[in-house]
Motif scaffolding. Structure first.
Motif, PDB file in Angstrom:
ATOM      1  N   SER A   4       0.888  -1.202   0.129  1.00 55.62           N
ATOM      2  CA  SER A   4      -0.154  -0.005  -0.066  1.00 55.62           C
ATOM      3  C   SER A   4       0.863   1.259   0.005  1.00 55.62           C
ATOM      4  O   SER A   4       0.500   2.307  -0.751  1.00 55.62           O
ATOM      5  N   VAL A   5       1.795   1.392   0.820  1.00 54.39           N
ATOM      6  CA  VAL A   5       2.911   2.507   0.839  1.00 54.39           C
ATOM      7  C   VAL A   5       3.514   2.611  -0.604  1.00 54.39           C
ATOM      8  O   VAL A   5       3.594   3.734  -1.052  1.00 54.39           O
ATOM      9  N   ALA A   6       4.224   1.467  -1.023  1.00 53.38           N
ATOM     10  CA  ALA A   6       4.937   1.484  -2.207  1.00 53.38           C
ATOM     11  C   ALA A   6       4.151   2.105  -3.261  1.00 53.38           C
ATOM     12  O   ALA A   6       4.437   2.797  -4.282  1.00 53.38           O
ATOM     13  N   GLY A   7       2.656   1.572  -3.368  1.00 54.49           N
ATOM     14  CA  GLY A   7       1.808   1.781  -4.787  1.00 54.49           C
ATOM     15  C   GLY A   7       1.607   3.201  -4.534  1.00 54.49           C
ATOM     16  O   GLY A   7       1.570   3.812  -5.675  1.00 54.49           O
ATOM     17  N   LEU A   8       1.233   3.796  -3.031  1.00 54.23           N
ATOM     18  CA  LEU A   8       0.904   5.259  -3.202  1.00 54.23           C
ATOM     19  C   LEU A   8       1.847   6.052  -3.607  1.00 54.23           C
ATOM     20  O   LEU A   8       1.824   7.293  -4.367  1.00 54.23           O
ATOM     21  N   LEU A   9       3.132   5.659  -3.053  1.00 52.11           N
ATOM     22  CA  LEU A   9       4.316   6.584  -3.218  1.00 52.11           C
ATOM     23  C   LEU A   9       4.760   6.850  -4.713  1.00 52.11           C
ATOM     24  O   LEU A   9       4.949   7.766  -5.333  1.00 52.11           O
ATOM     25  N   LEU A  10       4.865   5.635  -5.370  1.00 50.89           N
ATOM     26  CA  LEU A  10       4.986   5.704  -6.612  1.00 50.89           C
ATOM     27  C   LEU A  10       4.018   6.200  -7.659  1.00 50.89           C
ATOM     28  O   LEU A  10       4.602   6.850  -8.510  1.00 50.89           O
ATOM     29  N   THR A  11       2.951   6.144  -7.475  1.00 49.51           N
ATOM     30  CA  THR A  11       1.901   6.650  -8.442  1.00 49.51           C
ATOM     31  C   THR A  11       1.983   8.131  -8.108  1.00 49.51           C
ATOM     32  O   THR A  11       2.010   8.787  -9.174  1.00 49.51           O
ATOM     33  N   VAL A  34       9.201   8.912 -20.527  1.00 47.55           N
ATOM     34  CA  VAL A  34       8.939   7.396 -20.453  1.00 47.55           C
ATOM     35  C   VAL A  34       9.219   7.086 -19.040  1.00 47.55           C
ATOM     36  O   VAL A  34       8.286   6.232 -18.512  1.00 47.55           O
ATOM     37  N   VAL A  35      10.033   7.363 -18.148  1.00 41.64           N
ATOM     38  CA  VAL A  35      10.513   6.882 -16.828  1.00 41.64           C
ATOM     39  C   VAL A  35       9.259   7.218 -15.786  1.00 41.64           C
ATOM     40  O   VAL A  35       8.873   6.193 -15.263  1.00 41.64           O
ATOM     41  N   PRO A  36       8.649   8.410 -15.736  1.00 41.57           N
ATOM     42  CA  PRO A  36       7.526   8.517 -14.925  1.00 41.57           C
ATOM     43  C   PRO A  36       6.239   7.709 -15.280  1.00 41.57           C
ATOM     44  O   PRO A  36       5.627   7.245 -14.446  1.00 41.57           O
ATOM     45  N   VAL A  37       5.930   7.604 -16.476  1.00 39.32           N
ATOM     46  CA  VAL A  37       5.084   6.736 -16.772  1.00 39.32           C
ATOM     47  C   VAL A  37       5.047   5.391 -16.498  1.00 39.32           C
ATOM     48  O   VAL A  37       4.128   4.789 -15.868  1.00 39.32           O
ATOM     49  N   VAL A  88       3.672   0.870 -12.599  1.00 39.99           N
ATOM     50  CA  VAL A  88       4.168  -0.210 -11.607  1.00 39.99           C
ATOM     51  C   VAL A  88       3.281   0.239 -10.368  1.00 39.99           C
ATOM     52  O   VAL A  88       2.870  -0.718  -9.650  1.00 39.99           O
ATOM     53  N   GLY A  89       3.370   1.665  -9.926  1.00 42.38           N
ATOM     54  CA  GLY A  89       2.601   2.156  -8.646  1.00 42.38           C
ATOM     55  C   GLY A  89       1.009   1.429  -8.742  1.00 42.38           C
ATOM     56  O   GLY A  89       0.652   1.119  -7.947  1.00 42.38           O
ATOM     57  N   LEU A  90       0.442   1.770  -9.762  1.00 45.21           N
ATOM     58  CA  LEU A  90      -0.997   1.451 -10.171  1.00 45.21           C
ATOM     59  C   LEU A  90      -0.985  -0.221  -9.895  1.00 45.21           C
ATOM     60  O   LEU A  90      -1.858  -1.050  -9.479  1.00 45.21           O
TER      61      LEU A  90
END
Length: 500
Positions: free
Chosen positions: A204-211, A225-228, A233-235
């Motif tokens: 949950s933490v990783a998904g929220l922070l990456l997104t 490309v990189v932020p997309v 990955v976060g989603l």
């Protein structure tokens, strides 16, 4: 001490850390111009200084709510308060953006231990539904007041002390709580504790922070490309997290709670208004100081009328809901917010202070209803033995709304500024602090900042108008004794710990 006085004194003690946790979600709005001048963070670092606290709180609230249910709510309150005080003291003396971001994250982790356990302990202090509704209304008022007065307190402190004083004031309040809580609050645990799934916490933490990081990068730098990839990955991690909760015997996020329509509407009304409040508070603070050149103390005082209206609304809302029903409250909540934020479109480069104050007052009514209805409705809509989980989700909706409001809508504002500004820096604040900048570039930057504020205000007005219409078309929600009638009656399965 009289038996009847103990719950109210316990409530008074709980309100101290609750007020602090809420204040620290907004206290930096007016501090950022001075903090930026002294620590010189980048645009990304500035957003993380503002956001990391809310993301840490929001990402861990459900986990710590579950821990409190299983291992003792008072114990978690005491540990969290101590950590909050220590990290606040450290943040006040940070010398680099990286240090401040790390300490703000630690404050958020501590804050996540406080809110769900505090609300759950509060429910145990007041077993009578009517008194509990009054107490939750006061709790919500303190939480709302903390968000509202954060910038006001910051403005008062900045006229006399350095920017770190906005964190140092937390220490004495924490100390008082640690001294009094063991005498006024009882330890409470759930009958069937279960276990905490570490993978759920991490995902949950990783998904929220990456997104969120991906959204910020795309808004600040444009399509890349990189932020997309990071966002996808976060989603994907968040999707996996939700699927995992459905399979676990003791999920971190109990998705079955959302089967209750009352609970679901309460959570939506916790998330969206907080996103609107945090985004407009942040953007208007920049507008008042950086566009209109209003001193920080004056800017803080301009927020007082809205803060007063918001706090009073929190206190009176439970009584009104008992007569009118939850649906009417939800319609009024979103209608007032839509009307309030729409007034910001009349703010311009040369003025609009009156429109700003009017906006805070009108929308403050809606925000006050939101704070009050969400806490009481969410806890009242589920069985008693799930009060901790419900409280955690309710507070998570508030904190994630606060953080995502700044992250997503702040990023939208940054993107609009980048498209319409002079192109010298990603934000107005950074543009104004460039060593050499022409008068024409300053004018263009301020105009672009105003356009960005208007775009965000219009979007929020449309969203809340839509939610008001949805609430109006939803069949009435019943109330009994000032509380929402749960779809499934709960049992008092909380077991007091009498070992103290």
């Amino acid at each position: 001490m009289k038996r009847a006085q103990r719950p109210w004194l316990g409530l008074l003690v709980i309100l101290g850390p609750v007020l602090l946790v809420a204040m620290d979600g907004s206290i930096l709005f007016l501090v950022m111009p001075q903090l930026t001048a002294e620590l010189q963070p980048t645009a990304d670092q500035s957003l993380w200084i503002l956001d990391v606290y809310g993301f840490a709180v929001g990402s861990l609230l459900v986990a710590f709510g579950s821990l409190g249910d299983r291992f003792g709510r008072l114990k978690l309150l005491m540990i969290g308060a101590a950590l909050f005080g220590l990290s606040s003291a450290g943040a006040s003396f940070a010398t680099t953006p990286e240090q401040l971001i790390a300490l703000r994250a630690l404050m958020g982790i501590a804050g996540a231990t406080l809110l769900p356990s505090a609300l759950a302990v509060l429910s145990e202090l007041f077993p009578d539904p009517r008194r509990r509704s009054q107490a939750v209304g006061i709790f919500a008022a303190a939480f709302a007041a903390g968000f509202a007065i954060g910038p006001v307190v910051a403005g008062q402190l900045l006229t006399r002390f350095w920017w770190g004083s906005v964190f140092l004031i937390n220490v004495p309040v924490v100390a008082i709580f640690l001294l009094l809580a063991p005498f006024l609050l009882r330890e409470v645990r759930a009958v069937r504790p279960g276990t905490v799934d570490v993978l759920s916490v991490l995902s949950s933490v990783a998904g929220l922070l990456l997104t969120t990081y991906a959204v910020k990068r795309l808004a600040a730098s444009g399509l890349a490309v990189v932020p997309v990839i990071i966002g996808l990955v976060g989603l994907a991690i968040l999707w996996w997290f939700i699927r995992r909760q459905r399979r676990l015997e003791y999920p971190l996020l109990d998705l079955t709670l959302f089967r209750d329509r009352v609970f679901t509407l309460a959570i939506i009304t916790g998330f969206v208004p907080l996103a609107a409040w945090s985004a407009t508070a942040y953007l208007t603070a920049i507008h008042l100081q950086s566009v209109l050149g209003i001193p920080v103390l004056h800017a803080a005082l301009l927020a007082v009328p809205g803060a007063v209206v918001l706090t009073v609304t929190c206190i009176v809302t439970p009584r009104i809901v008992a007569r009118t029903g939850v649906r009417a409250a939800l319609v009024a909540c979103h209608t007032f917010i839509a009307a309030g934020v729409l007034l910001l479109v009349f703010v311009d480069v040369s003025g609009g202070v009156t429109w700003y104050v009017a906006s805070t007052v009108v929308s403050g009514i809606g925000y006050g209803i939101s704070f009050s209805v969400v806490a009481d409705t969410a806890v009242g809509a589920v069985p008693t033995d799930r009060a901790g989980a419900a409280a955690a989700i309710a507070e998570t909706s508030n904190e994630l709304g606060n953080a995502l409001g700044i992250a997503l809508l702040g990023s939208l504002a940054a993107a609009v500024f980048r498209l319409g500004g002079p192109g010298l820096a990603p934000t107005l604040t950074e543009t104004l602090h460039l060593p050499v900048v022409s008068g024409l570039a300053v004018t263009d930057a301020k105009a672009a900042s105003v356009v960005a504020l208007h775009v965000v205000a219009l979007l929020l007005a449309v969203v809340h108008a839509g939610l008001a219409l949805y609430a109006a078309l939803t069949r009435p929600l019943s109330v009994a004794g000032g509380r929402v009638t749960p779809s499934q009656p709960g049992n008092a399965n909380l077991m007091p710990d009498n070992s103290q």
